[in-house]
Motif scaffolding. Sequence first.
Motif, PDB file in Angstrom:
ATOM      1  N   ILE A 110       0.736  -1.232   0.027  1.00  0.00           N
ATOM      2  CA  ILE A 110       0.048   0.051  -0.012  1.00  0.00           C
ATOM      3  C   ILE A 110       0.882   1.386   0.047  1.00  0.00           C
ATOM      4  N   ALA A 129       1.088   4.013  -2.911  1.00  0.00           N
ATOM      5  CA  ALA A 129       0.740   5.272  -2.547  1.00  0.00           C
ATOM      6  C   ALA A 129       1.809   6.225  -3.019  1.00  0.00           C
ATOM      7  N   GLU A 130       2.854   5.892  -2.949  1.00  0.00           N
ATOM      8  CA  GLU A 130       3.889   6.618  -3.332  1.00  0.00           C
ATOM      9  C   GLU A 130       3.949   7.286  -4.748  1.00  0.00           C
ATOM     10  N   ALA A 166      -0.800   8.744  -4.796  1.00  0.00           N
ATOM     11  CA  ALA A 166      -1.249   9.595  -3.727  1.00  0.00           C
ATOM     12  C   ALA A 166      -0.944  11.015  -4.065  1.00  0.00           C
TER      13      ALA A 166
END
Length: 217
Positions: free
Chosen positions: A10, A14-15, A18
């Motif tokens: 996750i 997300a890097e 997001a």
Amino acid sequence: MRGYGQYCPIALAAEIFAERWTPIIIRNLYLGCGRFTEILDGAPGLPRSVLAQRLRTLERAGVLEHDEAGRYALSASGRELAEVCLELGAWGARWRSARPEDQDPYLALWMLSRMIRPETLPRNRIVVLFVITGRPPPSRFWLVLSGTGNEVCAQSPGFDEDGEVTADTASLVRWYAGELRLGALDVRAPRWLMRELTAWGRLNPYLPRGTGVSLRG
């Protein structure tokens, strides 16, 4: 963007995903925007410099590719990430509501124009005028659909109009989102166009499974 410094799928995802504007860029690429300006058209408020930086980041991550002509496209990895975008949008449709000041009739029509496949049109060109009530100009938008591509114009494109739809912004957005039937809008159109408009109001990819129409046909 700084990483999370941990080996967690996750966190690793997300890097990439997001960062601000990245999901919108991926959404626009999924909708078929290949040119830099096309991506910008569907992201009001996105600075050109930020888009250029995000595209470089996504290309380094293997999420997108671009050819010598300057067209961008999602890679196999990017297409999978776009499915995450759709699931995120479905969650947002169920649990979140847009504030009235964030509802944009142009963007709703732009999204709709990207979801209507030209090969499904019953005529070579279809022009629909949307008159948006209760807001300052621009309040008239033309949805122009043709085999060579779809667009939304804030000025008359110079073609004869096949029909006219009058609605306030909230009703237009709810119709585009599949939450409101066409009959709730003021529509002046021949029967064949009424059928098309009814179908277009079910194209939203964030509708509950089984109620919408696939973008990929």
